[in-house]
Motif scaffolding. Structure first.
Motif, PDB file in Angstrom:
ATOM      1  N   LYS A 178      43.745  44.235  39.282  1.00 60.49           N
ATOM      2  CA  LYS A 178      44.529  43.609  40.336  1.00 60.49           C
ATOM      3  C   LYS A 178      43.678  42.656  41.175  1.00 60.49           C
ATOM      4  O   LYS A 178      42.548  42.981  41.524  1.00 60.49           O
ATOM      5  CB  LYS A 178      45.142  44.674  41.243  1.00 60.49           C
ATOM      6  CG  LYS A 178      46.192  45.541  40.565  1.00 60.49           C
ATOM      7  CD  LYS A 178      46.801  46.520  41.550  1.00 60.49           C
ATOM      8  CE  LYS A 178      47.865  47.371  40.873  1.00 60.49           C
ATOM      9  NZ  LYS A 178      48.475  48.335  41.840  1.00 60.49           N
ATOM     10  N   PRO A 179      44.213  41.472  41.503  1.00 62.90           N
ATOM     11  CA  PRO A 179      43.494  40.555  42.393  1.00 62.90           C
ATOM     12  C   PRO A 179      43.193  41.239  43.735  1.00 62.90           C
ATOM     13  O   PRO A 179      44.052  41.895  44.312  1.00 62.90           O
ATOM     14  CB  PRO A 179      44.486  39.392  42.574  1.00 62.90           C
ATOM     15  CG  PRO A 179      45.386  39.464  41.377  1.00 62.90           C
ATOM     16  CD  PRO A 179      45.506  40.921  41.043  1.00 62.90           C
ATOM     17  N   GLY A 180      41.998  41.098  44.194  1.00 65.77           N
ATOM     18  CA  GLY A 180      41.608  41.716  45.457  1.00 65.77           C
ATOM     19  C   GLY A 180      41.154  43.151  45.330  1.00 65.77           C
ATOM     20  O   GLY A 180      40.695  43.745  46.310  1.00 65.77           O
ATOM     21  N   GLY A 181      41.278  43.740  44.128  1.00 61.37           N
ATOM     22  CA  GLY A 181      40.905  45.137  43.955  1.00 61.37           C
ATOM     23  C   GLY A 181      39.429  45.391  44.168  1.00 61.37           C
ATOM     24  O   GLY A 181      39.038  46.372  44.810  1.00 61.37           O
ATOM     25  N   LEU A 182      38.585  44.494  43.635  1.00 61.32           N
ATOM     26  CA  LEU A 182      37.145  44.661  43.815  1.00 61.32           C
ATOM     27  C   LEU A 182      36.756  44.425  45.265  1.00 61.32           C
ATOM     28  O   LEU A 182      35.881  45.126  45.800  1.00 61.32           O
ATOM     29  CB  LEU A 182      36.384  43.717  42.882  1.00 61.32           C
ATOM     30  CG  LEU A 182      34.862  43.791  42.954  1.00 61.32           C
ATOM     31  CD1 LEU A 182      34.359  45.205  42.700  1.00 61.32           C
ATOM     32  CD2 LEU A 182      34.233  42.826  41.942  1.00 61.32           C
TER      33      LEU A 182
END
Length: 219
Positions: A178-182
């Motif tokens: 997911k985008p922003g997960g890291l």
């Protein structure tokens, strides 16, 4: 992609980090649009980085050469690690004698120059002042490079040297789609677990195989 970490000796070292990564990524896009092969990108990019830094210094009048050196040390000393790749080939480039972390598949390389890397902006400092500023270190004339065979690439990460003190976290940056997960995971490590003693930045590229072929996720 690119990451940068400002020199701890500078009073405003975050300035060059923000400027460098934006400039480098935009220049890579420009070079690719002009038909420059990926394997040649670092050769074209390094003098452009030096020219960009030089242009910033040129915007300000300095009455004393030492004043200019102080400005460079305070604002423009930063490390630089980056990569460019497509479905066929890739290249990692690192400003020579810089600190940071590189991971290609399962192989992790910790770049360490004793917290005294040779920053690209040293090219802007007169040698008589550079001897005092950089302990007499020679200034590299280009990037160190690592060619990548994209077909064999499953994981790629470039990070600032904050991860050298937290090597176990490198095992926990994978499997995030997911985008922003890291970024969320980094925030948890920093805000709640207090894991980083220095500014930390990382970019990961990961290939997730699925029934339709493969999916590449950049975080």
């Amino acid at each position: 992609g690119a990451v940068s970490d400002g020199c701890s000796d500078g009073d405003f070292n975050e300035v060059v980090s923000l400027l460098l990564v934006r400039f480098v990524v935009n220049e890579i896009v420009l070079l690719l649009s002009n038909g420059i092969p990926i394997k040649e990108i670092p050769t074209y990019l390094y003098p452009r980085v030096i020219g960009f830094l030089r242009s910033l210094v040129g915007l300000i009048y300095f009455s004393d050469p030492k004043e200019m050196v102080r400005f460079i040390v305070d604002y423009l000393l930063g490390t630089l690690l980056g990569f460019v790749l497509d479905e066929n080939e890739g290249m990692v480039f690192i400003a020579a004698q810089n600190d940071g972390v590189l991971q290609i598949n399962d192989e992790v390389t910790f770049l360490d120059h004793g917290n005294s890397p040779s920053y690209p902006a040293y090219h802007l400092i007169n040698r008589q002042y550079l001897t005092q500023t950089a302990s007499g270190a020679s200034v590299p004339l280009g990037f160190d490079t690592w060619p990548l065979a994209t077909a064999n690439l499953k994981r790629l990460a470039i990070a600032t040297d904050a991860f050298k003190k937290e090597p176990d976290l490198l095992q926990q940056v994978w499997g995030i789609r997911k985008p922003g997960g890291l970024q969320k995971r980094m925030n948890t490590w920093s805000w709640f677990e207090h894991r980083f003693s220095d500014d930390a930045a990382i970019i990961t590229v990961e290939c997730f195989p699925d029934l339709a072929g493969s999916e590449v996720v950049v975080t």
